[in-house]
Write an enzyme that holds these catalytic residues in place. Structure first.
Site, PDB file in Angstrom:
ATOM      1  N   ARG A  38      74.383  -6.817  31.714  1.00 21.61           N
ATOM      2  CA  ARG A  38      74.164  -7.865  32.717  1.00 21.61           C
ATOM      3  C   ARG A  38      74.544  -9.278  32.273  1.00 21.61           C
ATOM      4  O   ARG A  38      75.209  -9.991  33.023  1.00 21.61           O
ATOM      5  CB  ARG A  38      72.715  -7.829  33.240  1.00 21.61           C
ATOM      6  CG  ARG A  38      72.437  -6.626  34.129  1.00 21.61           C
ATOM      7  CD  ARG A  38      73.442  -6.517  35.272  1.00 21.61           C
ATOM      8  NE  ARG A  38      73.223  -5.339  36.084  1.00 21.61           N
ATOM      9  CZ  ARG A  38      73.934  -4.213  35.994  1.00 21.61           C
ATOM     10  NH1 ARG A  38      74.928  -4.121  35.122  1.00 21.61           N
ATOM     11  NH2 ARG A  38      73.678  -3.197  36.777  1.00 21.61           N
ATOM     12  N   ASP A  83      74.771  -2.163  48.579  1.00 20.78           N
ATOM     13  CA  ASP A  83      74.147  -3.492  48.523  1.00 20.78           C
ATOM     14  C   ASP A  83      75.173  -4.617  48.622  1.00 20.78           C
ATOM     15  O   ASP A  83      75.027  -5.536  49.430  1.00 20.78           O
ATOM     16  CB  ASP A  83      73.359  -3.677  47.212  1.00 20.78           C
ATOM     17  CG  ASP A  83      72.117  -2.796  47.137  1.00 20.78           C
ATOM     18  OD1 ASP A  83      71.385  -2.728  48.133  1.00 20.78           O
ATOM     19  OD2 ASP A  83      71.897  -2.193  46.074  1.00 20.78           O
ATOM     20  N   ASP A 130      67.532  -6.617  37.139  1.00 20.87           N
ATOM     21  CA  ASP A 130      68.860  -7.229  37.135  1.00 20.87           C
ATOM     22  C   ASP A 130      68.887  -8.629  37.759  1.00 20.87           C
ATOM     23  O   ASP A 130      69.612  -9.503  37.310  1.00 20.87           O
ATOM     24  CB  ASP A 130      69.867  -6.309  37.835  1.00 20.87           C
ATOM     25  CG  ASP A 130      70.189  -5.086  36.982  1.00 20.87           C
ATOM     26  OD1 ASP A 130      69.887  -5.119  35.773  1.00 20.87           O
ATOM     27  OD2 ASP A 130      70.742  -4.112  37.523  1.00 20.87           O
ATOM     28  N   SER A 168      71.091   5.692  43.283  1.00 18.20           N
ATOM     29  CA  SER A 168      71.593   4.407  42.834  1.00 18.20           C
ATOM     30  C   SER A 168      72.017   4.604  41.383  1.00 18.20           C
ATOM     31  O   SER A 168      71.189   4.913  40.523  1.00 18.20           O
ATOM     32  CB  SER A 168      70.485   3.357  42.954  1.00 18.20           C
ATOM     33  OG  SER A 168      70.910   2.182  42.316  1.00 18.20           O
TER      34      SER A 168
HETATM   35  N1  ARG Z   1      66.061   0.257  34.681  1.00 18.49           N
HETATM   36  C1  ARG Z   1      67.262  -0.041  33.955  1.00 18.49           C
HETATM   37  C2  ARG Z   1      67.281  -1.479  33.530  1.00 18.49           C
HETATM   38  O1  ARG Z   1      66.612  -2.255  34.114  1.00 18.49           O
HETATM   39  C3  ARG Z   1      68.522   0.384  34.660  1.00 18.49           C
HETATM   40  C4  ARG Z   1      68.672   0.059  36.087  1.00 18.49           C
HETATM   41  C5  ARG Z   1      69.950   0.607  36.593  1.00 18.49           C
HETATM   42  N2  ARG Z   1      70.206   0.399  37.960  1.00 18.49           N
HETATM   43  C6  ARG Z   1      70.559   1.357  38.834  1.00 18.49           C
HETATM   44  N3  ARG Z   1      70.866   0.995  40.007  1.00 18.49           N
HETATM   45  N4  ARG Z   1      70.560   2.621  38.542  1.00 18.49           N
HETATM   46  O2  ARG Z   1      67.945  -1.864  32.603  1.00 18.49           O
END
Ligand code: ARG
Length: 415
Positions: free
Chosen positions: A96, A17, A125, A174
């Protein structure tokens, strides 16, 4: 798209990405220069090597900010709140805001015009980053979301443009890794009925016949400070426990998660240290908090976890909840021993100078309870207990019988 010119700071991991974003920010958004900011929240070394190599190949100036200690401290705050969202200990969510602030600082110091991330328009995110960035005057850009890109399109674009992206199996999932958790998404895992193959896990061994192991965790004011009597800083403590508990297969979660936008997704996580610390902390609270504090704190914790999931650890509500959490946790000082065994972690011993516990009062072997109270004093309580329920049920029963009688007499009068 737009004709921004100037410089944009991009949240940069060197993954697909963000690599595609570097090119698009120039081609589609008209930026002259992209600087990449990689924030260290405990990713494995190879991720930094990859990011550095990719930045070099793309001719992007890369800034690396070390936010590991800050992040670890936030994770320990989450321990005080027994924090999880639907069973997920919030690794990505907690990281984050830390990452977003670090990138914003670099962008402001470097006099950037814009700030960008490579998140899609489907996940959490984007919301967590922008909750922080939109407090600044920088133009916020999200190419993957704004251009409606798919992973397939990105792979194709990267190939055409000769961008350096990892091919083959390495890019199959991912993955988001930091000190607190490792998340694995995508590919066949998107089908909730698919049983994941064991090789999606990197931190946790297959729970096997390994000899069970005890770990003693020492807490001060609700925060873990030592393992087996050895004082450790927050980063060391989490790293050590990830290894130790991961070897027993502790801390795997395979779940359906409700994202902020309402989408349900299948998630796989590994989080050995988080599981141990959350288990131990809750066990110690069980010893030192009163029943009513425990009940009320469960609600406070749940609200704190929700704000953390939303990336809003700086919200006024979060601060107010923390006032309660910190106040109650002034007594969460002591030690808990947990047993790591075949994928499980459970408390097996707890001790604290603040224990709300009287062994003689609870014991089967002592007659007196405490303060002159005897067993016989419970007789009155036992007589009263359930009084209202019995009364209500009796009234209901009588009313039903009365109705039957009335129906009976009604029928009789018709005859
Ligand atoms: N679903 C989780 C969150 O929103 C983790 C997302 C992680 N991203 C990834 N690309 N695996 O906190």
């Amino acid at each position: 798209m737009t004709d921004e010119n100037g410089t944009v700071a991009l949240a940069f991991s060197g993954g697909l990405d963000t690599t595609v974003c570097v090119s698009l920010l120039k081609e589609e958004y008209g930026y002259d220069e992209v600087i990449g900011v990689t924030v260290d929240v405990g990713q494995p070394d190879y991720e930094f090597e990859e990011a550095e190599e990719t930045a070099e190949a793309l001719g992007v100036e890369q800034y690396v900010v070390d936010a590991k200690a800050e992040f670890a401290d936030l994770c320990l705050k989450a321990v005080k709140a027994n924090a999880d969202y639907q069973g997920y200990p919030l690794g990505t969510a907690l990281a984050r805001p830390v990452i977003a602030k670090a990138i914003l600082s670099v962008a402001e110091e470097e006099g950037c015009d814009g700030i960008a991330h490579g998140c899609t328009g489907k996940g959490n995110d984007q919301l967590r980053f922008e909750a922080i960035w939109r407090d600044s005057d920088l133009a916020v850009t999200a190419p993957v979301r704004e251009l409606g890109l798919t992973r397939e399109w990105e792979n194709e674009y990267a190939r055409e443009q000769g961008l350096p992206v990892e091919g083959g199996d390495g890019g199959r999932y991912s993955i988001d890794t930091n000190l607190w958790s490792r998340s694995i998404e995508g590919s066949e895992l998107e089908d909730p009925s698919t049983i994941p193959s064991d090789d999606i896990y990197k931190w946790t061994e297959n729970p096997s016949a390994k000899e069970p192991e005890l770990v003693e965790v020492t807490f001060e004011d609700g925060e873990p400070v030592a393992l087996d009597g050895e004082d450790l800083d927050s980063v060391e403590l989490v790293e050590q426990l990830n290894e130790q508990a991961g070897a027993h297969g502790v801390g795997r979660t395979d779940m359906m998660e409700d994202r902020m936008l309402g989408l349900k997704v299948r998630e796989n996580y590994e989080h050995p240290a988080a599981t141990v610390l959350l288990t131990a902390h809750e066990a110690l609270e069980g010893l030192v908090l009163t029943q009513e504090e425990r009940q009320f704190k469960a609600q406070v914790d749940q609200q704190w976890s929700q704000k953390a999931y939303e990336g809003l650890v700086d919200a006024p509500l979060t601060g107010a909840l923390e006032a309660f959490i910190d106040d109650t946790n002034e007594r969460v000082t002591g030690t808990v021993t947990v047993k790591l065994e075949a994928g499980h972690c459970r408390p097996v011993s707890r001790e604290s100078e603040y224990a709300v516990y009287s062994e003689s009062a609870a014991s089967f072997n002592e007659e007196a309870i405490t303060g002159g109270i005897t067993q016989q004093d419970a007789t009155g309580v036992a007589k009263y207990h359930g009084f209202q329920s019995r009364l209500a049920n009796d009234i209901l029963e009588d009313a039903k019988q009365g109705k039957t009688a009335a129906d009976g007499s009604g029928n009789a009068s018709e005859e």
